[in-house]
Design a protein around this motif. Structure first.
Motif, mmCIF file in Angstrom:
data_model
loop_
_atom_site.group_PDB
_atom_site.id
_atom_site.type_symbol
_atom_site.label_atom_id
_atom_site.label_comp_id
_atom_site.label_asym_id
_atom_site.label_seq_id
_atom_site.Cartn_x
_atom_site.Cartn_y
_atom_site.Cartn_z
ATOM 1 N N ALA A 167 -3.233 26.002 49.807
ATOM 2 C CA ALA A 167 -3.424 24.318 49.974
ATOM 3 C C ALA A 167 -4.690 24.380 50.777
ATOM 4 N N ALA A 168 -5.356 24.929 51.407
ATOM 5 C CA ALA A 168 -6.427 25.224 51.811
ATOM 6 C C ALA A 168 -7.562 25.155 51.396
ATOM 7 N N MET A 169 -7.799 25.936 49.987
ATOM 8 C CA MET A 169 -8.497 25.818 49.052
ATOM 9 C C MET A 169 -9.345 25.218 47.669
ATOM 10 N N GLY A 170 -7.440 24.442 47.841
ATOM 11 C CA GLY A 170 -7.466 23.042 46.770
ATOM 12 C C GLY A 170 -7.176 24.194 45.685
ATOM 13 N N GLU A 171 -6.705 24.993 45.121
ATOM 14 C CA GLU A 171 -5.764 26.136 44.690
ATOM 15 C C GLU A 171 -4.204 25.340 43.519
ATOM 16 N N ALA A 172 -4.237 25.859 42.420
ATOM 17 C CA ALA A 172 -3.676 25.050 41.720
ATOM 18 C C ALA A 172 -2.152 25.460 42.235
ATOM 19 N N SER A 173 -0.958 25.067 42.537
ATOM 20 C CA SER A 173 0.512 26.629 42.977
ATOM 21 C C SER A 173 0.616 26.630 41.919
ATOM 22 N N SER A 174 0.981 26.842 40.912
ATOM 23 C CA SER A 174 1.236 27.405 40.134
ATOM 24 C C SER A 174 -0.014 28.923 39.974
ATOM 25 N N GLU A 175 -1.001 29.419 40.452
ATOM 26 C CA GLU A 175 -1.848 29.885 40.634
ATOM 27 C C GLU A 175 -1.410 30.712 41.972
ATOM 28 N N CYS A 176 -1.338 30.218 42.804
ATOM 29 C CA CYS A 176 -0.546 31.369 43.937
ATOM 30 C C CYS A 176 0.941 31.791 43.662
ATOM 31 N N ILE A 177 1.601 30.959 42.583
ATOM 32 C CA ILE A 177 2.534 31.510 42.422
ATOM 33 C C ILE A 177 2.353 32.618 41.919
ATOM 34 N N ALA A 178 2.012 32.602 40.482
ATOM 35 C CA ALA A 178 1.775 34.035 40.059
ATOM 36 C C ALA A 178 0.770 34.740 40.906
ATOM 37 N N GLU A 179 0.056 34.821 42.002
ATOM 38 C CA GLU A 179 -0.456 35.718 42.943
ATOM 39 C C GLU A 179 0.584 36.688 43.360
ATOM 40 N N ALA A 180 2.011 35.450 44.353
ATOM 41 C CA ALA A 180 3.105 35.787 45.014
ATOM 42 C C ALA A 180 3.587 36.595 44.327
ATOM 43 N N LYS A 181 3.629 36.274 43.012
ATOM 44 C CA LYS A 181 5.078 37.227 41.961
ATOM 45 C C LYS A 181 4.123 38.421 41.293
ATOM 46 N N ARG A 182 2.862 38.528 40.687
ATOM 47 C CA ARG A 182 2.026 40.259 41.405
ATOM 48 C C ARG A 182 2.482 40.470 42.585
ATOM 49 N N GLN A 183 2.600 39.961 43.891
ATOM 50 C CA GLN A 183 2.730 41.108 44.960
ATOM 51 C C GLN A 183 4.174 41.409 45.478
ATOM 52 N N LEU A 184 5.143 40.874 44.637
ATOM 53 C CA LEU A 184 6.081 40.607 45.482
ATOM 54 C C LEU A 184 7.457 41.463 44.367
ATOM 55 N N HIS A 185 6.797 41.553 43.210
ATOM 56 C CA HIS A 185 8.008 41.724 41.715
ATOM 57 C C HIS A 185 8.726 42.465 42.055
ATOM 58 N N ARG A 186 8.041 43.505 42.174
ATOM 59 C CA ARG A 186 8.968 45.490 42.384
ATOM 60 C C ARG A 186 10.087 45.185 43.506
ATOM 61 N N PRO A 187 9.176 45.224 44.810
ATOM 62 C CA PRO A 187 10.712 44.335 45.760
ATOM 63 C C PRO A 187 12.263 43.575 44.999
ATOM 64 N N PHE A 188 11.816 42.766 44.370
ATOM 65 C CA PHE A 188 12.706 41.803 44.234
ATOM 66 C C PHE A 188 13.172 42.870 43.025
#
Length: 221
Positions: A167-188
């Motif tokens: 949000a602070a850097m103005g990145e696309a929200s879809s890119e943030c979702i992709a990064e969260a998925k990369r980090q959190l997908h395995r635990p889920f």
């Protein structure tokens, strides 16, 4: 490194959705086979002799955990399908009394507060969704993982950091979702497998054979 990748775009601030709230899916089917597809969380504190350990008990598609907390108390919390809890009129004490191992463990303890209950709950994530522009999701609004993994707060902090930086850097929200998925997908994925094992009654038979250190590693981002 993400925070220094670009100049913040404060002229178009994004919104960060529902950090720290519980994801609730209305209209979810209440079934006993899928643990907590429509379920309830319950928690209370007990006084008495404490043990310096985290204990888990699995039974009939449900589970409870015990751990020492401040003030010499023991925290007892659990989750169960609403269809099972309804059989006991949502009386948690009555339900736990039907499980010999749990009844024996709680016998020397005394409950010092009313049971806190939350529901209906549904475990899900939004990794596959396409978010609105400048709309960033974090915490339980992004992913609500099974508490027995012990990684919920960590996942919330990690996704909050990603959403806040995005949000602070103005990145696309879809890119943030992709990064969260990369980090959190395995635990889920691991939590989904374990939840299915609990719902089918396999957990109490096979989980004692799995090293705790392995479960710890597999359920961490």
């Amino acid at each position: 490194s993400r925070a220094t990748a670009a100049t913040p775009h404060f002229s178009r601030p994004g919104s960060i959705a529902k950090i720290g709230t519980v994801s609730i899916i209305t209209g979810a089917a209440s079934t006993c086979r899928a643990l907590l597809r429509s379920g309830q969380d319950f928690k209370a504190h007990f006084e008495g002799s404490t043990q310096d350990a985290v204990e888990l008990f699995f039974f009939a598609g449900s589970y409870i955990g015990l751990n020492p907390v401040e003030g010499g108390l023991t925290n007892v919390c659990g989750l169960g399908p609403e269809c099972d809890l309804a059989k006991f009129g949502f009386d948690i004490d009555e339900m736990l009394d039907t499980v010999p191992e749990v009844r024996e463990r709680l016998a020397p303890l005394r409950r010092v507060m009313e049971w806190m209950k939350v529901g209906p709950l549904a475990f899900r994530n939004r990794f596959q969704e396409r978010p609105e522009p400048n709309h960033y999701v974090a915490g339980d609004a992004l992913s609500f993982v099974d508490p027995f993994t012990g990684s919920g707060m960590l996942s919330a902090m990690m996704s909050g950091r990603i959403a806040g930086a995005g949000a602070a850097m103005g990145e696309a929200s879809s890119e943030c979702i992709a990064e969260a998925k990369r980090q959190l997908h395995r635990p889920f994925e691991v939590a989904h497998f374990l939840r299915d094992a609990i719902g089918r009654g396999w957990a109490e038979k096979f989980l004692p054979l799995v090293p705790g250190s392995l479960l710890f590693r597999l359920t961490r981002p």
